[in-house]
Design a protein around this motif. Structure first.
Motif, PDB file in Angstrom:
ATOM      1  N   SER A 177      23.774  71.830 -11.902  1.00 36.37           N
ATOM      2  CA  SER A 177      24.897  72.366 -11.286  1.00 36.37           C
ATOM      3  C   SER A 177      24.651  73.759 -11.770  1.00 36.37           C
ATOM      4  O   SER A 177      24.141  74.197 -12.785  1.00 36.37           O
ATOM      5  CB  SER A 177      25.873  71.645 -12.048  1.00 36.37           C
ATOM      6  OG  SER A 177      25.984  70.095 -11.894  1.00 36.37           O
ATOM      7  N   ALA A 192      29.173  61.879 -17.933  1.00 43.79           N
ATOM      8  CA  ALA A 192      30.406  61.621 -17.208  1.00 43.79           C
ATOM      9  C   ALA A 192      30.902  60.099 -17.124  1.00 43.79           C
ATOM     10  O   ALA A 192      32.134  59.945 -17.232  1.00 43.79           O
ATOM     11  CB  ALA A 192      30.206  62.078 -15.791  1.00 43.79           C
ATOM     12  N   ASN A 216      31.196  72.384 -16.151  1.00 47.06           N
ATOM     13  CA  ASN A 216      29.864  72.210 -15.906  1.00 47.06           C
ATOM     14  C   ASN A 216      28.901  72.645 -16.832  1.00 47.06           C
ATOM     15  O   ASN A 216      28.650  73.795 -17.031  1.00 47.06           O
ATOM     16  CB  ASN A 216      29.628  72.755 -14.610  1.00 47.06           C
ATOM     17  CG  ASN A 216      30.324  71.916 -13.333  1.00 47.06           C
ATOM     18  OD1 ASN A 216      30.717  70.781 -13.719  1.00 47.06           O
ATOM     19  ND2 ASN A 216      30.721  72.609 -12.382  1.00 47.06           N
ATOM     20  N   ALA A 232      34.709  67.178  -8.292  1.00 42.73           N
ATOM     21  CA  ALA A 232      35.562  67.237  -9.235  1.00 42.73           C
ATOM     22  C   ALA A 232      36.501  68.376  -9.617  1.00 42.73           C
ATOM     23  O   ALA A 232      37.629  68.213  -9.595  1.00 42.73           O
ATOM     24  CB  ALA A 232      34.692  67.289 -10.723  1.00 42.73           C
ATOM     25  N   SER A 233      36.169  69.570  -8.886  1.00 44.16           N
ATOM     26  CA  SER A 233      37.098  70.692  -8.722  1.00 44.16           C
ATOM     27  C   SER A 233      37.921  70.303  -7.687  1.00 44.16           C
ATOM     28  O   SER A 233      39.228  70.690  -7.778  1.00 44.16           O
ATOM     29  CB  SER A 233      36.356  71.762  -8.408  1.00 44.16           C
ATOM     30  OG  SER A 233      35.367  72.033  -9.444  1.00 44.16           O
ATOM     31  N   ALA A 275      37.344  62.600 -13.409  1.00 47.24           N
ATOM     32  CA  ALA A 275      36.323  62.069 -14.411  1.00 47.24           C
ATOM     33  C   ALA A 275      35.379  61.102 -13.215  1.00 47.24           C
ATOM     34  O   ALA A 275      34.318  61.102 -13.323  1.00 47.24           O
ATOM     35  CB  ALA A 275      36.599  61.516 -15.434  1.00 47.24           C
ATOM     36  N   GLU A 289      29.595  63.600  -8.552  1.00 51.07           N
ATOM     37  CA  GLU A 289      29.323  65.160  -8.541  1.00 51.07           C
ATOM     38  C   GLU A 289      27.857  65.219  -9.439  1.00 51.07           C
ATOM     39  O   GLU A 289      26.905  66.051  -9.017  1.00 51.07           O
ATOM     40  CB  GLU A 289      30.378  66.181  -8.957  1.00 51.07           C
ATOM     41  CG  GLU A 289      29.867  67.549  -8.865  1.00 51.07           C
ATOM     42  CD  GLU A 289      30.981  68.370  -9.376  1.00 51.07           C
ATOM     43  OE1 GLU A 289      30.722  69.633  -9.247  1.00 51.07           O
ATOM     44  OE2 GLU A 289      32.075  67.805  -9.803  1.00 51.07           O
ATOM     45  N   GLU A 290      27.843  64.513 -10.353  1.00 52.36           N
ATOM     46  CA  GLU A 290      26.676  64.878 -11.166  1.00 52.36           C
ATOM     47  C   GLU A 290      25.376  64.055 -10.588  1.00 52.36           C
ATOM     48  O   GLU A 290      24.300  64.507 -11.275  1.00 52.36           O
ATOM     49  CB  GLU A 290      27.035  64.245 -12.740  1.00 52.36           C
ATOM     50  CG  GLU A 290      28.069  64.967 -13.474  1.00 52.36           C
ATOM     51  CD  GLU A 290      27.420  66.421 -13.813  1.00 52.36           C
ATOM     52  OE1 GLU A 290      25.961  66.348 -14.247  1.00 52.36           O
ATOM     53  OE2 GLU A 290      28.207  67.481 -13.665  1.00 52.36           O
ATOM     54  N   LYS A 330      33.663  63.251 -10.879  1.00 50.35           N
ATOM     55  CA  LYS A 330      32.522  63.976 -11.706  1.00 50.35           C
ATOM     56  C   LYS A 330      31.403  63.173 -11.659  1.00 50.35           C
ATOM     57  O   LYS A 330      30.125  63.557 -11.860  1.00 50.35           O
ATOM     58  CB  LYS A 330      33.171  64.114 -12.902  1.00 50.35           C
ATOM     59  CG  LYS A 330      32.186  65.111 -14.010  1.00 50.35           C
ATOM     60  CD  LYS A 330      32.051  66.471 -13.699  1.00 50.35           C
ATOM     61  CE  LYS A 330      30.972  67.331 -14.373  1.00 50.35           C
ATOM     62  NZ  LYS A 330      31.074  68.689 -13.972  1.00 50.35           N
ATOM     63  N   SER A 336      39.660  71.560 -13.870  1.00 47.27           N
ATOM     64  CA  SER A 336      38.461  70.845 -13.543  1.00 47.27           C
ATOM     65  C   SER A 336      37.656  70.911 -14.838  1.00 47.27           C
ATOM     66  O   SER A 336      37.602  71.602 -15.853  1.00 47.27           O
ATOM     67  CB  SER A 336      37.432  71.795 -12.643  1.00 47.27           C
ATOM     68  OG  SER A 336      36.142  71.107 -12.587  1.00 47.27           O
TER      69      SER A 336
END
Length: 369
Positions: free
Chosen positions: A71, A238, A93, A79-80, A306, A312-313, A309, A90
């Motif tokens: 990221s 996460a 990161n 997440a944002s 979460a 996203e991760e 997230k 958020s």
């Protein structure tokens, strides 16, 4: 003075003649020892054929990956997005402690290689269908490795005559590997490599084994396990945050429900009374209920962030060049091995006949004197 007048310096033509005579003398000496050279060529040819045929073929499969390098801390992620819709902030990161730049260290680590032991492989001719750890026992050793391992094999055979073999199946213990398991791990570590281009982030995984189909299957398995290895690490934090918020969400939800029930019961029990103490207690219970709802609502928002997230991760891997079964072996061909041995055999014989014998005879004479 007369001698000086009669003296003439050597001309370039004379020097060239002497130089040509030296080469001609060397050529005549080589022709004179042509029979030993013929014998050396024959011996080198036989040795070359034996060594070339005893050297097993190696096949290499390379897979090219273009992984996401982590990221960058900018907004726009899931997440944002979830945080902005829910009205929260958020989650930060943080830089990744493990990303694709460590692929070479990951594939060379003992835990990663031990996970490959149970990979199902099949040879190209279909005669062998087993696990990778069992296939490693079927691979042929090189002629040099066989020669070097001969004393150890003899000692092991003698020891085996005086020891009883156990029928129990050994359980793989990564903390304390046996000698045989350690040798297989080292063999895989040499067969599997990863090269990373630091500028572009392109990762090239290479697997070298003796069967083309097994090599391709192992390369495909390495890619899948490496991807999963990095994904699991990237989303581990996460997932822990999400699990904690799940538990916190249930607790705050129960607290809100309890406060709501207490307020409802009190209002129902005192709805006909207009005493100030009743109103004060009712207002206190209502404030407790509102506060519990605010905390419950905030935890619910953080839980949604979460959950987003985790997705996203997850890193994205683009397989630029997938694993395919190679058609031609890699490394030095058998013809080159054979010609190289013949060449060095002739060269060694030539050096011995022209100069080695002379120095050896001089050395013997000096020792005798």
């Amino acid at each position: 003075m007369e001698e000086n007048k009669n003296y003439t310096s050597p001309t370039p033509e004379t020097e060239n003649d002497e130089f040509e005579i030296d080469w001609m003398d060397l050529l005549r000496r080589i022709i004179a020892i042509r029979k030993p050279l013929y014998k050396a060529a024959g011996i080198g040819l036989v040795l070359g054929i034996i060594i070339a045929l005893s050297t097993p073929k190696q096949y290499t499969v390379s897979v090219t990956l273009a992984p996401e390098m982590g990221s960058d801390g900018k907004s726009g992620g899931l997440a944002s997005l979830a945080s902005s819709f829910l009205g929260g902030s958020s989650m930060g990161n943080n830089p990744d402690a493990l990303n694709a730049a460590l692929s070479s260290e990951i594939v060379a680590s003992t835990p990663f290689l031990l996970e490959l032991f149970d990979t199902q492989v099949q040879t190209l001719d279909g005669e062998l269908d087993t696990t990778l750890v069992a296939y490693l026992d079927e691979q042929r050793g090189s002629w040099m490795g066989t020669v070097l391992a001969a004393p150890g094999m003899a000692i092991g055979f003698v020891k085996g005559l005086f020891t009883e073999e156990s029928d129990t199946i050994a359980i793989l213990n990564p903390f304390q590997l046996t000698k045989k398991e350690s040798q297989k791990v080292e063999s895989l570590r040499k067969s599997i490599t990863a090269d990373i281009d630091k500028k572009t982030g392109i990762t090239t995984l290479s697997v070298t084994l003796q069967d083309p189909k097994v090599t391709a299957m192992v390369a495909d398995s390495v890619v899948a396990k490496l991807q999963q290895y990095i994904i699991n690490y990237r989303i581990a934090k996460a997932k822990e945050d999400c699990a904690y918020l799940e538990q916190l969400y249930k607790e705050r939800q129960q607290e809100y429900y309890d406060a709501q029930q207490r307020y409802a019961r009190y209002v129902d029990a005192n709805k006909s009374l207009v005493l100030q103490s009743v109103r004060t207690e009712q207002e206190r219970l209502q404030n407790d209920m509102n506060l519990a709802y605010q905390v419950y609502s905030q935890v619910a928002q953080q839980l949604q962030v979460a959950r987003a997230k985790i997705q996203e991760e997850k890193p994205v891997f683009a397989v630029v060049e997938p694993a395919t079964v190679p058609l031609l072996p890699s490394g030095t061909s058998r013809k080159i091995i054979m010609l190289g041995i013949v060449f060095f055999t002739i060269l060694g014989t030539l050096a011995w006949e022209l100069w080695g014998k002379i120095y050896w005879n001089d050395l013997k004479n000096e020792l005798q004197n």
